[in-house]
Design a protein around this motif. Structure first.
Motif, PDB file in Angstrom:
ATOM      1  N   GLN A  64       0.825  -1.207   0.000  1.00  0.00           N
ATOM      2  CA  GLN A  64       0.000   0.000   0.000  1.00  0.00           C
ATOM      3  C   GLN A  64       0.862   1.261   0.000  1.00  0.00           C
ATOM      4  OE1 GLN A  64      -2.346   0.388   3.557  1.00  0.00           O
ATOM      5  NE2 GLN A  64      -3.042   2.464   3.057  1.00  0.00           N
ATOM      6  N   VAL A  65       1.857   1.296   0.891  1.00  0.00           N
ATOM      7  CA  VAL A  65       2.692   2.491   1.038  1.00  0.00           C
ATOM      8  C   VAL A  65       3.529   2.744  -0.215  1.00  0.00           C
ATOM      9  CG1 VAL A  65       4.616   3.475   2.347  1.00  0.00           C
ATOM     10  CG2 VAL A  65       2.751   2.339   3.543  1.00  0.00           C
ATOM     11  N   SER A  66       3.949   1.671  -0.884  1.00  0.00           N
ATOM     12  CA  SER A  66       4.827   1.827  -2.050  1.00  0.00           C
ATOM     13  C   SER A  66       4.068   1.941  -3.365  1.00  0.00           C
ATOM     14  CB  SER A  66       5.812   0.650  -2.130  1.00  0.00           C
ATOM     15  OG  SER A  66       5.133  -0.590  -2.244  1.00  0.00           O
ATOM     16  N   ASP A  67       2.732   1.974  -3.297  1.00  0.00           N
ATOM     17  CA  ASP A  67       1.920   2.148  -4.510  1.00  0.00           C
ATOM     18  C   ASP A  67       1.852   3.640  -4.852  1.00  0.00           C
ATOM     19  OD1 ASP A  67       0.212   1.909  -6.641  1.00  0.00           O
ATOM     20  OD2 ASP A  67      -1.565   1.409  -5.442  1.00  0.00           O
ATOM     21  N   LEU A  68       2.993   4.201  -5.219  1.00  0.00           N
ATOM     22  CA  LEU A  68       3.084   5.641  -5.461  1.00  0.00           C
ATOM     23  C   LEU A  68       2.399   6.045  -6.766  1.00  0.00           C
ATOM     24  CD1 LEU A  68       6.777   6.271  -4.344  1.00  0.00           C
ATOM     25  CD2 LEU A  68       4.688   6.467  -2.991  1.00  0.00           C
ATOM     26  N   ALA A  69       2.271   5.109  -7.695  1.00  0.00           N
ATOM     27  CA  ALA A  69       1.625   5.422  -8.965  1.00  0.00           C
ATOM     28  C   ALA A  69       0.098   5.391  -8.865  1.00  0.00           C
ATOM     29  CB  ALA A  69       2.090   4.442 -10.037  1.00  0.00           C
ATOM     30  N   GLY A  70      -0.419   4.925  -7.730  1.00  0.00           N
ATOM     31  CA  GLY A  70      -1.869   4.884  -7.549  1.00  0.00           C
ATOM     32  C   GLY A  70      -2.551   3.819  -8.373  1.00  0.00           C
ATOM     33  N   LYS A  71      -1.929   2.654  -8.492  1.00  0.00           N
ATOM     34  CA  LYS A  71      -2.555   1.574  -9.250  1.00  0.00           C
ATOM     35  C   LYS A  71      -3.903   1.209  -8.638  1.00  0.00           C
ATOM     36  CE  LYS A  71      -1.799  -3.155 -10.894  1.00  0.00           C
ATOM     37  NZ  LYS A  71      -0.853  -4.310 -10.963  1.00  0.00           N
ATOM     38  N   TYR A  72      -3.950   1.232  -7.306  1.00  0.00           N
ATOM     39  CA  TYR A  72      -5.206   0.973  -6.609  1.00  0.00           C
ATOM     40  C   TYR A  72      -5.586   2.217  -5.810  1.00  0.00           C
ATOM     41  CZ  TYR A  72      -4.373  -3.907  -7.781  1.00  0.00           C
ATOM     42  OH  TYR A  72      -4.150  -5.070  -8.459  1.00  0.00           O
ATOM     43  N   ALA A  73      -6.868   2.534  -5.814  1.00  0.00           N
ATOM     44  CA  ALA A  73      -7.348   3.716  -5.106  1.00  0.00           C
ATOM     45  C   ALA A  73      -7.309   3.494  -3.598  1.00  0.00           C
ATOM     46  CB  ALA A  73      -8.777   4.031  -5.544  1.00  0.00           C
ATOM     47  N   ASP A  74      -7.247   4.592  -2.843  1.00  0.00           N
ATOM     48  CA  ASP A  74      -7.241   4.492  -1.381  1.00  0.00           C
ATOM     49  C   ASP A  74      -8.496   3.783  -0.883  1.00  0.00           C
ATOM     50  OD1 ASP A  74      -4.858   5.827  -1.358  1.00  0.00           O
ATOM     51  OD2 ASP A  74      -5.706   7.780  -0.845  1.00  0.00           O
ATOM     52  N   ARG A  75      -9.598   4.059  -1.526  1.00  0.00           N
ATOM     53  CA  ARG A  75     -10.869   3.416  -1.159  1.00  0.00           C
ATOM     54  C   ARG A  75     -10.778   1.892  -1.333  1.00  0.00           C
ATOM     55  NH1 ARG A  75     -16.213   4.926  -0.759  1.00  0.00           N
ATOM     56  NH2 ARG A  75     -17.755   3.378  -1.419  1.00  0.00           N
ATOM     57  N   THR A  76     -10.056   1.457  -2.348  1.00  0.00           N
ATOM     58  CA  THR A  76      -9.901   0.019  -2.588  1.00  0.00           C
ATOM     59  C   THR A  76      -9.102  -0.638  -1.465  1.00  0.00           C
ATOM     60  OG1 THR A  76      -9.931   0.440  -4.977  1.00  0.00           O
ATOM     61  CG2 THR A  76      -9.117  -1.702  -4.255  1.00  0.00           C
ATOM     62  N   TYR A  77      -8.039   0.038  -1.019  1.00  0.00           N
ATOM     63  CA  TYR A  77      -7.264  -0.504   0.100  1.00  0.00           C
ATOM     64  C   TYR A  77      -8.131  -0.612   1.348  1.00  0.00           C
ATOM     65  CZ  TYR A  77      -2.863  -0.183  -2.454  1.00  0.00           C
ATOM     66  OH  TYR A  77      -1.851  -0.369  -3.362  1.00  0.00           O
ATOM     67  N   LEU A  78      -8.940   0.408   1.593  1.00  0.00           N
ATOM     68  CA  LEU A  78      -9.790   0.402   2.785  1.00  0.00           C
ATOM     69  C   LEU A  78     -10.839  -0.709   2.713  1.00  0.00           C
ATOM     70  CD1 LEU A  78     -10.470   1.820   5.436  1.00  0.00           C
ATOM     71  CD2 LEU A  78     -11.963   3.357   4.150  1.00  0.00           C
ATOM     72  N   LEU A  79     -11.513  -0.839   1.573  1.00  0.00           N
ATOM     73  CA  LEU A  79     -12.545  -1.871   1.430  1.00  0.00           C
ATOM     74  C   LEU A  79     -11.946  -3.274   1.495  1.00  0.00           C
ATOM     75  CD1 LEU A  79     -14.773  -0.295  -1.383  1.00  0.00           C
ATOM     76  CD2 LEU A  79     -15.277  -0.449   1.072  1.00  0.00           C
ATOM     77  N   SER A  80     -10.747  -3.438   0.944  1.00  0.00           N
ATOM     78  CA  SER A  80     -10.105  -4.757   0.996  1.00  0.00           C
ATOM     79  C   SER A  80      -9.793  -5.140   2.440  1.00  0.00           C
ATOM     80  CB  SER A  80      -8.830  -4.765   0.159  1.00  0.00           C
ATOM     81  OG  SER A  80      -7.805  -4.018   0.780  1.00  0.00           O
ATOM     82  N   ARG A  81      -9.432  -4.140   3.259  1.00  0.00           N
ATOM     83  CA  ARG A  81      -9.137  -4.439   4.665  1.00  0.00           C
ATOM     84  C   ARG A  81     -10.398  -4.854   5.411  1.00  0.00           C
ATOM     85  NH1 ARG A  81      -4.604  -3.528   7.322  1.00  0.00           N
ATOM     86  NH2 ARG A  81      -3.905  -4.125   5.232  1.00  0.00           N
TER      87      ARG A  81
END
Length: 408
Positions: A64-81
């Motif tokens: 998540q922290v190293s996804d600097l290009a934004g391949k996945y949206a912040d919302r996607t990280y939150l929903l996946s958690r």
């Protein structure tokens, strides 16, 4: 050094270490205030909760922290958690009810596991803060929650003597802190309104190797301990754990020291800054050498005295003070492997992560029994060094191969 990076190093390391120490003190507090039987129930819950925490976190933080290009949206990280938290929580409840535990033990398992899953819930929010170079806030959060944990357990057991009620209060207070403090601060560094950017199933599928790696990485040092108990018995296994405890504090502190640099390495990697990336690797190697020298000197000068302070009622443990030296080496190897796993995650070399950890696990499994038979309790330390050493060498080889392509 960047002033903000200095703040991140100081607060994240101090706060995280305080949180770890407060966690480690729970068994001592419960035994002293509620008795051995209550601590036995807590120990069972801790074992189950560790597995659930691994499932919920999914090895995703560095990704998540190293996804600097934004391949996945912040919302996607939150929903996946939220998806992994639901799976981990459901798994805990099924396990607790399938096994023939008492009603009280089931409550202890459910409440303590839910409390530990707060870590995974806050972890995704802390990822947003880390990406925004605000690990000082993360460190403060850990420190406060560590003190809340120790204080709640102490006060709860003194006032009620009831472990279930105490764990319920512990869960509630930690959840309130995340809701009231962590989430509002982290929202400043997250763009949760943005849609798209990859789906939750796609993110979980891409990070599945990280979840596998996290499980393998945990298993490598566990194998020598398992065989230590099988070959030498529970008493010597207890001696090994007791001697390892002060060294483990050093290991935890150094790992947390590295965490603020993950974002820096991610930027060097994505920017294809070969000179900066390799300069960072050399500095890490120098830091590991300094860590070994300091640890070895501390163990030689203060090891026996420190063990006598920690275990005044068990003087027989002092006979194993020389075990501290190989355990310091094992700790240095562990820190090196942990750092290399983070770097391979940044490089997105999932194959290298899995193969490197499999090699380390195989090495530990092969050498544990022969080394324990030849060197008694010291064999557990030697087997740990062998397993993690093989893991580190393989991970480094995969990283260098990846570097050749990235910086060509």
């Amino acid at each position: 050094m960047n002033p903000q990076l200095c703040k991140n190093l100081l607060f994240n390391t101090a706060g995280s270490l305080l949180f770890y120490l407060c966690q480690a003190a729970l068994n001592l507090l419960v035994t002293a205030l509620a008795g051995v039987a209550a601590n036995g129930m807590l120990a069972t819950a801790m074992t189950i909760a560790n597995v659930c925490l691994s499932v919920a976190s999914f090895g995703m933080r560095t990704f998540q922290v190293s996804d600097l290009a934004g391949k996945y949206a912040d919302r996607t990280y939150l929903l996946s958690r939220y998806a992994t938290l639901a799976a981990a929580g459901a798994g805990c409840l099924v396990f607790a009810f399938v096994n023939s535990y008492s009603a009280e033990q089931r409550w202890v398992i459910a409440l303590y596991t839910a409390y530990r899953l707060i870590e995974s819930w806050s972890d995704v929010w802390h990822g947003f803060l880390q990406r925004g170079e605000r690990l000082d806030v993360v460190g403060i959060s850990f420190g406060v929650r560590g003190l809340v944990t120790a204080g709640t357990v102490t006060l709860g057991l003194v006032l009620t003597g009831n472990l279930v009620l105490t764990l319920a209060a512990l869960l509630a207070l930690n959840a309130v802190y995340v809701l009231a403090v962590d989430m509002p601060l982290a929202r400043r560094y997250a763009d949760l309104a943005k849609r798209g950017g990859g789906s939750v199933p796609a993110l979980l599928a891409e990070c599945a190797p990280l979840a596998v790696y996290a499980a393998l990485n945990t298993a490598i040092p566990s194998v020598p301990r398992y065989f230590c108990e099988r070959v030498l018995g529970a008493v010597k296994m207890s001696y090994f754990n007791n001697v390892f405890l002060p060294v483990l504090v050093l290991q935890v502190a150094v790992v947390y020291l590295f965490v603020p640099f993950i974002t820096t390495f991610a930027r060097l990697w994505s920017g294809k800054d070969k000179a900066g990336f390799f300069r960072g690797l050399l500095l890490l190697a120098a830091a590991l050498a300094a860590m070994w020298a300091a640890g070895a000197a501390g163990a030689a000068l203060l090891g026996r005295w420190g063990l006598s302070i920690l275990y005044p009622t068990s003087p027989e443990i002092l006979d194993y003070a020389p075990l501290l030296q190989p355990l310091v080496v094992a700790t240095v190897c562990t820190v090196a492997s942990t750092v290399l796993c983070h770097l391979l995650t940044i490089a997105r070399d999932m194959r290298g992560l899995i193969l490197g950890n499999l090699a380390g696990l195989a090495a530990a499994a092969v050498v544990s029994v022969p080394l324990l038979s030849a060197f008694d309790i010291y064999g557990a330390a030697f087997a740990t060094i062998a397993g993690i050493g093989v893991q580190a060498v393989c991970l480094l080889a995969f990283l260098l191969a990846k570097c050749r392509k990235q910086f060509a």
